[in-house]
Design a protein around this motif. Structure first.
Motif, PDB file in Angstrom:
ATOM      1  N   MET A 191       1.136  -0.506  -0.253  1.00  7.57           N
ATOM      2  CA  MET A 191      -0.246  -0.014   0.374  1.00  7.57           C
ATOM      3  C   MET A 191       0.548   1.459   0.423  1.00  7.57           C
ATOM      4  N   LEU A 192       1.934   1.455   0.855  1.00  5.71           N
ATOM      5  CA  LEU A 192       2.933   1.956   0.990  1.00  5.71           C
ATOM      6  C   LEU A 192       3.537   2.778  -0.157  1.00  5.71           C
ATOM      7  N   ALA A 193       3.720   1.459  -1.249  1.00  2.00           N
ATOM      8  CA  ALA A 193       5.080   1.670  -2.848  1.00  2.00           C
ATOM      9  C   ALA A 193       3.278   2.062  -3.167  1.00  2.00           C
ATOM     10  N   ASP A 194       2.350   2.120  -3.201  1.00  2.00           N
ATOM     11  CA  ASP A 194       1.258   2.281  -4.485  1.00  2.00           C
ATOM     12  C   ASP A 194       0.932   4.581  -4.407  1.00  2.00           C
ATOM     13  N   PHE A 195       1.502   4.356  -2.886  1.00  4.32           N
ATOM     14  CA  PHE A 195       1.257   5.761  -2.559  1.00  4.32           C
ATOM     15  C   PHE A 195       2.262   6.569  -2.954  1.00  4.32           C
ATOM     16  N   GLN A 196       3.373   5.402  -2.924  1.00  9.01           N
ATOM     17  CA  GLN A 196       4.652   6.482  -3.429  1.00  9.01           C
ATOM     18  C   GLN A 196       4.289   6.243  -4.814  1.00  9.01           C
ATOM     19  N   PHE A 197       4.115   5.712  -5.533  1.00  8.42           N
ATOM     20  CA  PHE A 197       4.090   6.187  -7.344  1.00  8.42           C
ATOM     21  C   PHE A 197       3.219   7.265  -7.709  1.00  8.42           C
ATOM     22  N   ILE A 198       2.300   7.446  -6.641  1.00  6.04           N
ATOM     23  CA  ILE A 198       1.006   8.184  -6.757  1.00  6.04           C
ATOM     24  C   ILE A 198       1.222   9.558  -6.578  1.00  6.04           C
ATOM     25  N   LEU A 199       2.434   9.692  -5.616  1.00  5.50           N
ATOM     26  CA  LEU A 199       3.091  10.887  -5.612  1.00  5.50           C
ATOM     27  C   LEU A 199       3.614  11.191  -6.547  1.00  5.50           C
ATOM     28  N   ALA A 200       4.929  10.434  -6.916  1.00  4.59           N
ATOM     29  CA  ALA A 200       5.860  10.687  -8.301  1.00  4.59           C
ATOM     30  C   ALA A 200       4.593  11.062  -9.685  1.00  4.59           C
ATOM     31  N   GLY A 201       4.252  10.672  -9.626  1.00  2.00           N
ATOM     32  CA  GLY A 201       2.800  10.740 -10.405  1.00  2.00           C
ATOM     33  C   GLY A 201       1.877  12.156 -10.070  1.00  2.00           C
ATOM     34  N   ALA A 202       2.218  12.747  -8.781  1.00  2.00           N
ATOM     35  CA  ALA A 202       1.326  13.995  -8.684  1.00  2.00           C
ATOM     36  C   ALA A 202       2.568  15.174  -9.310  1.00  2.00           C
ATOM     37  N   LEU A 203       3.673  14.510  -8.494  1.00  2.00           N
ATOM     38  CA  LEU A 203       4.839  15.367  -8.762  1.00  2.00           C
ATOM     39  C   LEU A 203       5.454  16.096 -10.078  1.00  2.00           C
ATOM     40  N   VAL A 204       5.225  14.928 -11.077  1.00  2.00           N
ATOM     41  CA  VAL A 204       5.575  15.553 -12.222  1.00  2.00           C
ATOM     42  C   VAL A 204       4.112  15.746 -13.517  1.00  2.00           C
ATOM     43  N   GLY A 205       3.391  15.316 -12.419  1.00  2.00           N
ATOM     44  CA  GLY A 205       2.487  16.176 -13.345  1.00  2.00           C
ATOM     45  C   GLY A 205       2.088  17.573 -12.495  1.00  2.00           C
ATOM     46  N   PHE A 206       2.356  18.155 -11.849  1.00  2.00           N
ATOM     47  CA  PHE A 206       2.221  19.374 -11.494  1.00  2.00           C
ATOM     48  C   PHE A 206       3.592  20.094 -11.992  1.00  2.00           C
ATOM     49  N   CYS A 207       4.616  19.378 -12.320  1.00  2.00           N
ATOM     50  CA  CYS A 207       5.351  20.299 -13.144  1.00  2.00           C
ATOM     51  C   CYS A 207       5.248  20.773 -14.505  1.00  2.00           C
ATOM     52  N   VAL A 208       4.573  19.549 -14.970  1.00  2.00           N
ATOM     53  CA  VAL A 208       4.384  19.733 -16.238  1.00  2.00           C
ATOM     54  C   VAL A 208       3.389  20.849 -16.453  1.00  2.00           C
ATOM     55  N   GLY A 209       2.457  20.769 -15.914  1.00  2.00           N
ATOM     56  CA  GLY A 209       1.702  21.782 -15.699  1.00  2.00           C
ATOM     57  C   GLY A 209       1.688  23.424 -15.687  1.00  2.00           C
TER      58      GLY A 209
END
Length: 304
Positions: A1-19
């Motif tokens: 579950m923790l690993a899944d959250f880390q991947f979601i957080l990575a996606g959120a960080l990259v998405g914000f930079c792209v935006g």
């Protein structure tokens, strides 16, 4: 579950930079997956390429609706990039059988592309200013359709060559379809409005990353569960970053992003394949019931 959250957080960080900045998709996602989340190089690259195809598709629809795409440029780019991507996938599958050599090649190419992308992000303004001062005979915003087509035909060999290079490099590294592609188009068409360069680059990137991503999927280099987590994290933050982009210091963020990519790229080139520590095997003790031992012992005595 923790690993899944880390991947979601990575996606959120990259998405914000792209935006916020418009760049950082493949160039930021892949090194995060490899360096910080310890995803295998080929899985990180394959998954990120397909992630880019899906995430860029929505942007391409917006550009198409606003007529920001120069379709002849997209067509000539794709004519070079798609066969090059398919050929690169075939070569990797048939001639790079050794896992260590395969990962080493991917990592070195990734490192080189990160350095180039980082430099293009940092010096983008200066590069654009230089070519604006040395404009040559290319189509401007007010060019008619006939003149526009003539200019594209005049540069078709360079567009094809650029497409081939992007096809190979994006398939090998997942990096280059965004920032690197935009800079290449700026060099070829300095008078073309930037919004049309970006729109054409995004439309071509969707085609290229889709083909490259499907090639990686066929080769077993895509983790669909990981892909879903990255999309869950990135899609909302791309929207948030886009809405907040006018209120944030984009130039400072670009510089930090560019320097970070160059440092990561240098590290990947210097240390392309890190040896994994040998697996430690723990001896296993099996205790058998006394009845089983007595039964076996009795059978052996009976046979004697």
């Amino acid at each position: 579950m923790l690993a899944d959250f880390q991947f979601i957080l990575a996606g959120a960080l990259v998405g914000f930079c792209v935006g916020v900045t418009g760049v950082g998709g493949g160039s930021l996602m892949t090194p995060i997956l490899i360096s910080f989340l310890k995803v295998e190089t080929h899985i990180a690259i394959g998954t990120d390429v397909l992630f880019a195809a899906i995430s860029k598709f929505c942007g391409s629809l917006v550009h198409a609706k606003k007529l920001n795409i120069v379709w002849p440029i997209v067509g000539w780019l794709a004519l070079g990039s798609i066969p090059a991507s398919l050929g690169t996938t075939w070569v990797l599958d048939h001639f790079m059988g050794e896992a260590k050599e395969y990962k080493k090649l991917l990592t070195i190419v990734l490192g080189g592309m990160l350095i180039l992308t980082g430099a293009s992000i940092i010096f983008r303004g200066r590069i654009e200013a230089f070519f604006n001062r040395h404009q040559h005979d290319v189509a401007g915003e007010a060019a008619g359709a006939d003149e526009h087509s003539q200019v594209i035909l005049k540069h078709k060999a360079w567009i094809l060559f650029m497409g081939v290079m992007l096809g190979v490099l994006v398939t090998l590294s997942s990096v280059g379809a965004g920032a690197f592609g935009v800079m290449a188009l700026v060099l070829l068409f300095p008078k073309l409005p930037m919004i049309r360069i970006i729109g054409s680059d995004v439309a071509h990137a969707v085609l290229l990353t889709l083909v490259a991503g499907l090639g990686h999927l066929k080769s077993g280099n895509v983790d669909m569960h990981l892909l879903g987590l990255l999309l869950i994290g990135s899609i909302p933050t791309i929207i948030i970053g886009t809405l907040l982009s006018s209120h944030l210091p984009e130039r400072a963020i670009r510089r930090v992003l560019g320097v970070t990519l160059m440092l990561l790229g240098t590290n990947f080139i210097v240390n392309p394949v890190k040896a994994k520590p040998p697996a430690v095997t723990t001896p296993v003790t099996i205790t058998l019931p006394k009845e089983f031992i007595q039964t076996v012992s009795g059978d052996k005595h009976g046979q004697v």
